[in-house]
Design a protein around this motif. Structure first.
Motif, PDB file in Angstrom:
ATOM      1  N   PHE A  84      -5.327   6.445 -12.790  1.00 28.51           N
ATOM      2  CA  PHE A  84      -4.743   5.766 -11.637  1.00 28.51           C
ATOM      3  C   PHE A  84      -3.281   5.502 -11.976  1.00 28.51           C
ATOM      4  O   PHE A  84      -2.929   4.502 -12.594  1.00 28.51           O
ATOM      5  CB  PHE A  84      -5.494   4.464 -11.353  1.00 28.51           C
ATOM      6  N   ASP A  95      -5.842  10.548  -5.743  1.00 32.27           N
ATOM      7  CA  ASP A  95      -6.284   9.223  -6.175  1.00 32.27           C
ATOM      8  C   ASP A  95      -6.064   8.163  -5.096  1.00 32.27           C
ATOM      9  O   ASP A  95      -6.926   7.315  -4.852  1.00 32.27           O
ATOM     10  CB  ASP A  95      -5.537   8.801  -7.445  1.00 32.27           C
ATOM     11  N   LEU A  96      -4.883   8.201  -4.460  1.00 31.90           N
ATOM     12  CA  LEU A  96      -4.488   7.123  -3.549  1.00 31.90           C
ATOM     13  C   LEU A  96      -4.804   7.412  -2.087  1.00 31.90           C
ATOM     14  O   LEU A  96      -4.916   6.479  -1.290  1.00 31.90           O
ATOM     15  CB  LEU A  96      -2.982   6.854  -3.691  1.00 31.90           C
ATOM     16  N   ASN A 111       0.837  -1.199   0.000  1.00 26.62           N
ATOM     17  CA  ASN A 111       0.000   0.000   0.000  1.00 26.62           C
ATOM     18  C   ASN A 111       0.873   1.251   0.000  1.00 26.62           C
ATOM     19  O   ASN A 111       1.871   1.322   0.731  1.00 26.62           O
ATOM     20  CB  ASN A 111      -0.907   0.020   1.233  1.00 26.62           C
TER      21      ASN A 111
END
Length: 446
Positions: A319, A97-98, A38
């Motif tokens: 992404f 986005d993340l 992650n």
């Protein structure tokens, strides 16, 4: 390191340092990942190698800004950009986005500002906005700083006396003849088209001069201001010289901006991701919204350095961690069809072997021939393809398997605009990689 997990020992840090030594020394964005892969932190750098290496130096554990999370980092990746400005916009895009756990900024819906000129109005207004219009405007940006942009507009308004108000001024409405101009007219910041104190032709000439400055032709203006600054300094009028110095600096800040094509902010553009996905579901006859879309494009230089790009869109937005680039290995000369077969084969063979989920929609840049080449790759692999379509640029025609005639949508269709966005992003990413290889080849030849 302080706060490190047991397996994040000296050997692990050394492994990361060895990897970072292979990072480029140019601008870009870096991504810190935990043990599960992650992304927990995203940052930008003018020199990727140097900046990222500082996170794993002997003093890193003493830095209060990172000591709470640096011990969680098990891997680090990067995305190279063309310049530091692009790195700033890419960083912001990645964080939005993340939503990495340890980033504090750019997580909200706030966007970078633009400067727009409403050219369809009789007396075009000039605006600083975070929500630009899609039609009838000249648009510049995004800019890195709203404060600096407003300073520059303030100076430009002194020179070109354009209006920034929201009045809807029409020459056929005689009521404007009795309208009282605002203070900006009295201090010579506006020519008061609201009271017809300037003709339409004269006012639009002012706007054309402004556009020339915004599009790069400001060297003469800055030179003139420098001459005035030096003259003021020689007269010991340091207050005026300082003011002119600040004005020059503000005008130079106009260069600190991104580009509409290469630094898109989906939040502010007329592409509504949700409407685009709903439209694609309908026109392509899909059973569900295509939440994951991948786009492929081929690029080469007269048959040399053939490359391919693959971009990923999630819920209608780019992404970046899903972006991939390929050097074509099996093709000599110019053969887009064979190149597409190769990259589709490599991409989906890997997804199959690693038991990864296929995208719900695969977009190929091209026409019927490119679509057929992609489908051949799936047939050779013995795989059931996802929904695969090709978008031909000349007439924006959508080619689908089993359909002899292309699908033609309205140019204002949300579905088409989303496909165009994916296609154009794949093209941009492919060209960027091609430019990197071209520069490297030229350097090697020298």
């Amino acid at each position: 390191m302080k706060g490190s997990k047991p397996d994040n020992n000296v050997a692990a840090v050394q492994r990361l340092q060895d990897k970072i030594k292979g990072f480029p020394a140019g601008p870009g964005v870096y991504l810190m990942k935990d043990a599960q892969g992650n992304v927990i932190y995203v940052g930008k750098a003018k020199n990727l190698r140097s900046r990222v290496m500082t996170y794993f130096g002997p003093d890193a554990e003493e830095d209060p800004r990172i000591r709470d999370w640096i011990g969680l980092v098990c891997d680090v990746d990067y995305i190279e950009t063309s310049d530091p400005i692009s790195a700033m916009f890419t960083e912001a895009r990645m964080i939005k986005d993340l939503r990495p756990k340890f980033n504090k900024y750019f997580k909200d819906d706030k966007t970078f500002p633009y400067l727009q000129i409403r050219t369809r109005e009789e007396y075009p207004r000039v605006e600083v906005t975070r929500k630009p219009r899609s039609r009838g405007v000249r648009l510049y940006g995004p800019f890195t700083s709203a404060k600096r942009l407003r300073q520059a507009v303030h100076i430009l308004q002194k020179l070109f006396q354009f209006r920034t108000c929201s009045l809807d001024i029409r020459s056929e409405e005689q009521r404007w003849r009795w309208f009282r101009p605002c203070l900006l007219y009295n201090i010579r910041r506006c020519t008061a088209p609201c009271n017809f104190r300037v003709t339409r032709q004269e006012y639009r000439r002012q706007i054309r001069k402004l556009i020339m400055v915004l599009e790069g032709k400001k060297d003469r203006l800055i030179h003139r201001l420098r001459q005035q600054m030096l003259a003021a300094s020689e007269r010991l009028d340091f207050e005026k010289a300082g003011r002119l110095r600040d004005e020059i600096a503000a005008l130079e800040q106009l260069d600190l901006r991104g580009h509409l094509e290469t630094d898109p902010q989906p939040e502010v553009f007329p592409i509504d991701p949700k409407k685009g996905l709903i439209g694609l579901k309908k026109v392509l006859g899909l059973s569900a919204l295509p939440r994951t879309i991948e786009g492929i494009d081929i690029a080469h230089t007269s048959g040399r350095d053939t490359v391919a790009s693959l971009v990923t869109f999630l819920d209608g937005l780019p992404f970046k961690p899903g972006y991939r680039r390929f050097r074509i290995r099996s093709v000599e000369g110019i053969d887009d069809y064979a190149s597409i077969r190769e990259v589709v084969s490599r991409r989906f063979r890997r997804l199959r072997d690693e038991e990864e989920v296929f995208p719900q929609l695969l977009l190929i840049d091209g026409g019927k021939g490119q679509l057929h080449a992609a489908l051949q790759a799936f047939e050779t692999l013995g795989l059931q393809p996802p929904c695969v379509v090709a978008l031909a640029k000349q007439n924006e025609e959508i080619y689908r398997p089993g359909q002899s005639e292309p699908l033609v949508l309205s140019r204002h269709s949300a579905a088409l605009r989303l496909l165009q966005y994916v296609r154009d992003e794949a093209h941009r990413f492919a060209q960027h990689y091609l430019n990197i290889l071209r520069r490297k080849r030229i350097t090697d030849e020298e």
